[in-house]
Design an enzyme around this catalytic site. Structure first.
Site, PDB file in Angstrom:
ATOM      1  N   CYS A 112       0.817  -1.226   0.000  1.00  0.00           N
ATOM      2  CA  CYS A 112       0.000   0.000   0.000  1.00  0.00           C
ATOM      3  C   CYS A 112       0.846   1.270   0.000  1.00  0.00           C
ATOM      4  CB  CYS A 112      -0.939   0.020   1.192  1.00  0.00           C
ATOM      5  SG  CYS A 112      -1.984  -1.431   1.273  1.00  0.00           S
ATOM      6  N   HIS A 236      -3.479   7.118   3.406  1.00  0.00           N
ATOM      7  CA  HIS A 236      -3.852   5.868   2.730  1.00  0.00           C
ATOM      8  C   HIS A 236      -5.283   5.518   3.174  1.00  0.00           C
ATOM      9  CE1 HIS A 236      -4.124   1.866   1.359  1.00  0.00           C
ATOM     10  NE2 HIS A 236      -3.755   1.270   2.483  1.00  0.00           N
ATOM     11  N   ASN A 266     -10.333  -0.071   0.474  1.00  0.00           N
ATOM     12  CA  ASN A 266      -8.871   0.027   0.436  1.00  0.00           C
ATOM     13  C   ASN A 266      -8.370  -0.492  -0.910  1.00  0.00           C
ATOM     14  OD1 ASN A 266      -6.137  -0.352   0.719  1.00  0.00           O
ATOM     15  ND2 ASN A 266      -6.249  -1.323   2.735  1.00  0.00           N
TER      16      ASN A 266
HETATM   17  O1  UT7 Z   1      -3.562  -1.400   3.585  1.00  0.00           O
HETATM   18  C1  UT7 Z   1      -3.344  -1.964   4.814  1.00  0.00           C
HETATM   19  C2  UT7 Z   1      -4.359  -3.050   4.993  1.00  0.00           C
HETATM   20  N1  UT7 Z   1      -4.810  -3.370   6.267  1.00  0.00           N
HETATM   21  C3  UT7 Z   1      -5.440  -2.563   7.139  1.00  0.00           C
HETATM   22  O2  UT7 Z   1      -5.522  -1.387   7.047  1.00  0.00           O
HETATM   23  C4  UT7 Z   1      -6.075  -3.273   8.289  1.00  0.00           C
HETATM   24  C5  UT7 Z   1      -5.912  -2.605   9.618  1.00  0.00           C
HETATM   25  N2  UT7 Z   1      -6.820  -3.176  10.568  1.00  0.00           N
HETATM   26  C6  UT7 Z   1      -8.135  -2.834  10.589  1.00  0.00           C
HETATM   27  O3  UT7 Z   1      -8.579  -2.019   9.814  1.00  0.00           O
HETATM   28  C7  UT7 Z   1      -9.005  -3.459  11.638  1.00  0.00           C
HETATM   29  O4  UT7 Z   1      -8.212  -4.224  12.528  1.00  0.00           O
HETATM   30  C8  UT7 Z   1     -10.140  -4.365  11.046  1.00  0.00           C
HETATM   31  C9  UT7 Z   1     -11.159  -3.501  10.339  1.00  0.00           C
HETATM   32  C10 UT7 Z   1      -9.547  -5.381  10.092  1.00  0.00           C
HETATM   33  C11 UT7 Z   1     -10.852  -5.103  12.172  1.00  0.00           C
HETATM   34  O5  UT7 Z   1     -11.368  -4.184  13.105  1.00  0.00           O
HETATM   35  P1  UT7 Z   1     -11.111  -4.418  14.667  1.00  0.00           P
HETATM   36  O6  UT7 Z   1     -11.840  -3.360  15.371  1.00  0.00           O
HETATM   37  O7  UT7 Z   1      -9.632  -4.485  14.855  1.00  0.00           O
HETATM   38  O8  UT7 Z   1     -11.809  -5.792  14.898  1.00  0.00           O
HETATM   39  P2  UT7 Z   1     -11.162  -7.135  15.480  1.00  0.00           P
HETATM   40  O9  UT7 Z   1     -10.148  -7.689  14.558  1.00  0.00           O
HETATM   41  O10 UT7 Z   1     -10.783  -6.842  16.880  1.00  0.00           O
HETATM   42  O11 UT7 Z   1     -12.404  -8.104  15.445  1.00  0.00           O
HETATM   43  C12 UT7 Z   1     -13.564  -7.873  16.216  1.00  0.00           C
HETATM   44  C13 UT7 Z   1     -14.562  -8.987  15.948  1.00  0.00           C
HETATM   45  C14 UT7 Z   1     -13.966 -10.392  15.872  1.00  0.00           C
HETATM   46  O12 UT7 Z   1     -14.854 -11.251  16.509  1.00  0.00           O
HETATM   47  P3  UT7 Z   1     -14.553 -11.805  17.974  1.00  0.00           P
HETATM   48  O13 UT7 Z   1     -13.255 -12.557  17.837  1.00  0.00           O
HETATM   49  O14 UT7 Z   1     -14.428 -10.585  18.827  1.00  0.00           O
HETATM   50  O15 UT7 Z   1     -15.731 -12.637  18.258  1.00  0.00           O
HETATM   51  C15 UT7 Z   1     -13.954 -10.703  14.392  1.00  0.00           C
HETATM   52  O16 UT7 Z   1     -14.091 -12.069  14.127  1.00  0.00           O
HETATM   53  O17 UT7 Z   1     -15.170  -8.769  14.655  1.00  0.00           O
HETATM   54  C16 UT7 Z   1     -15.170  -9.973  13.906  1.00  0.00           C
HETATM   55  N3  UT7 Z   1     -15.130  -9.654  12.501  1.00  0.00           N
HETATM   56  C17 UT7 Z   1     -16.231  -9.371  11.776  1.00  0.00           C
HETATM   57  N4  UT7 Z   1     -17.532  -9.320  12.102  1.00  0.00           N
HETATM   58  C18 UT7 Z   1     -18.403  -8.995  11.158  1.00  0.00           C
HETATM   59  C19 UT7 Z   1     -14.052  -9.549  11.689  1.00  0.00           C
HETATM   60  N5  UT7 Z   1     -14.441  -9.206  10.443  1.00  0.00           N
HETATM   61  C20 UT7 Z   1     -15.788  -9.087  10.474  1.00  0.00           C
HETATM   62  C21 UT7 Z   1     -16.756  -8.767   9.519  1.00  0.00           C
HETATM   63  N6  UT7 Z   1     -18.039  -8.708   9.905  1.00  0.00           N
HETATM   64  N7  UT7 Z   1     -16.418  -8.458   8.249  1.00  0.00           N
END
Ligand code: UT7
Length: 311
Positions: A112, A236, A266
Site C-alpha cells: 500500500c 492511505h 482500500n
Molecule cells: O492497507 C493496509 C491493509 N490493512 C489494514 O488497514 C487493516 C488494519 N486493521 C483494521 O482495519 C481493523 O483491525 C479491522 C477492520 C480489520 C478489524 O477491526 P477491529 O476493530 O480491529 O476488529 P477485530 O479484529 O478486533 O475483530 C472484532 C470482531 C472479531 O470477533 P470476535 O473474535 O471478537 O468474536 C472478528 O471475528 O469482529 C469480527 N469480525 C467481523 N464481524 C463482522 C471480523 N471481520 C468481520 C466482519 N463482519 N467483516
C-alpha cells in the site's frame, strides 16, 4: 530544482459492490463494516479488465491533464502488488499501449506504500536532471487475491488506479520533503499466502495508528512548516479510524481530509493516487495548498510527503 505533480488521473471500475451485497456472501453486516472501517461500498473490476487496463485508463487521464504527450514520458513507474503477470511488468504493458516509446519502465512493490515509494523515486530522477517527465501509477486489482469467503479481509478491499505525471514546477512548489521506511520484521502481519491475501488486522491497525501520524508530522517539520500550516491531508484510504488518528495528530478539520475510502474501500497502491486525483478535480485541493500524503502497508512499509500544490 522543484519537482511536483503536473497532472493527475484515475480510473475505477463501474461495478459497485455494497456492504449489503457482502452480507449475502459472508457473515457480516453493513453496520459492522461501516463502524469498524468507514467503508460503504467498493468497486470491483470485471474478469475482462486486468490491472494494466485500469493503469492505462488512469494514465491517459493523467497525461491529458498534464498536457504531456506519451512520447515525451521518460520513465514509467507502476506501483502494484497485483500485476497481470510477474513479467512482463504492468509498466511495460502500458508503455506499449500508450505509445510511450522513449520511456524506460519498471514496476515497484511496496504494497500500500508503493505509490509513495514511486513518487519519491521519480523525484530523484527529475531532480538530478536525468529525466524530465515521469508517469507514476498506483494500481491494484485486489479482487483477484481476495478470499471471498474470509470476512476478515474481503470486506476491506477494492480495485482501481490512480496516476500522476511528475515534472519540474515553479520554485517553492512541488514536493518539499519526504520520508520512507520499512520494517521487514512485521511482514508476517500482511502477506500473500498462496493465492490469497492474509492479514492480522489488529497488528496492522496498531502499526498504522502509530506510523501514519508520526510520518505526517515528520514531513511537515522537515519541510519547515507547522502542523497548523497543513491545508489538506490524504492518508492511505484503509480504514477511517486509522485515518482519523493522523488527522487528529495534525489537528486539522474533518473536511480537510480525503475520505474516498467510503466509496472505494482500500485499493492499496492506488488509494492515495485516486483520492488525490478526485480531490484536485472537485476543487478540494487548491493552488498553493500545503498537502500531506501518507501511506502504510505490507512489508511493513510506510511513506509520506509534504507538497505545495500547483505548477
Ligand atoms: O492497507 C493496509 C491493509 N490493512 C489494514 O488497514 C487493516 C488494519 N486493521 C483494521 O482495519 C481493523 O483491525 C479491522 C477492520 C480489520 C478489524 O477491526 P477491529 O476493530 O480491529 O476488529 P477485530 O479484529 O478486533 O475483530 C472484532 C470482531 C472479531 O470477533 P470476535 O473474535 O471478537 O468474536 C472478528 O471475528 O469482529 C469480527 N469480525 C467481523 N464481524 C463482522 C471480523 N471481520 C468481520 C466482519 N463482519 N467483516
Amino acid at each position: 530544482m522543484s519537482v511536483g505533480i503536473i497532472g493527475t488521473g484515475h480510473y475505477v471500475p463501474e461495478k459497485v459492490v455494497t456492504n449489503f451485497d457482502l452480507e449475502k456472501i459472508v457473515d457480516t453486516s453493513d453496520e459492522w463494516i461501516r463502524t469498524r472501517t468507514g467503508i460503504e461500498e467498493r468497486r470491483i473490476a470485471e474478469d475482462t479488465m486486468d490491472t494494466s487496463d485500469m493503469a492505462y485508463l488512469a494514465s491517459v487521464n493523467a497525461l491529458e491533464d498534464a498536457g504531456v504527450k506519451a512520447e515525451d514520458i521518460d520513465l514509467i513507474i507502476v506501483a502494484t502488488v497485483t500485476p497481470d503477470t510477474a513479467f512482463p511488468s504492468v509498466s511495460c504493458m502500458i508503455q506499449d499501449k500508450l505509445g510511450a516509446k522513449g520511456a524506460a519502465a519498471m514496476d515497484l512493490s511496496a504494497a500500500c506504500s508503493g505509490y509513495m515509494y514511486g513518487m519519491v523515486t521519480a523525484k530523484q530522477f527529475i531532480e538530478t536532471g536525468v529525466y524530465k517527465n515521469i508517469l507514476v501509477v498506483g494500481v491494484e486489482k485486489l479482487s483477484k487475491i481476495t478470499d471471498w469467503s474470509d470476512r476478515n479481509t474481503c470486506v476491506l478491499f477494492g480495485d482501481g488506479a490512480g496516476a500522476v505525471v511528475l515534472g519540474e514546477v515553479t520554485e517553492g512548489k512541488g514536493i518539499l520533503s519526504f520520508e520512507l521506511g520499512a520494517d521487514g520484521s512485521g511482514g508476517k502481519y500482511l502477506f500473500q499466502d498462496e493465492d490469497y491475501l492474509s492479514m492480522n488486522g489488529r497488528e496492522v491497525f496498531k502499526f498504522a495508528v502509530r506510523q501514519m501520524p508520526e510520518s505526517s508530522v515528520n514531513v511537515v517539520e522537515k519541510a519547515g512548516f507547522k502542523k497548523e500550516d497543513v491545508d489538506y491531508l490524504i492518508p492511505h484510504q484503509a480504514n477511517i479510524r486509522i485515518m482519523e488518528a493522523a488527522r487528529e495528530r495534525l489537528g486539522i478539520a474533518e473536511h480537510k481530509m480525503a475520505t474516498s475510502v467510503k466509496k472505494y474501500g482500500n485499493t492499496s497502491s492506488a488509494s492515495i493516487a485516486i483520492a488525490l486525483s478526485e480531490d484536485v478535480k472537485n476543487g478540494k485541493i487548491k493552488d498553493d495548498d500545503l498537502v500531506v500524503l501518507v501511506g502504510f502497508g505490507g512489508g511493513l512499509t510506510w511513506g509520506a510527503l509534504a507538497l505545495r500544490w500547483g505548477r
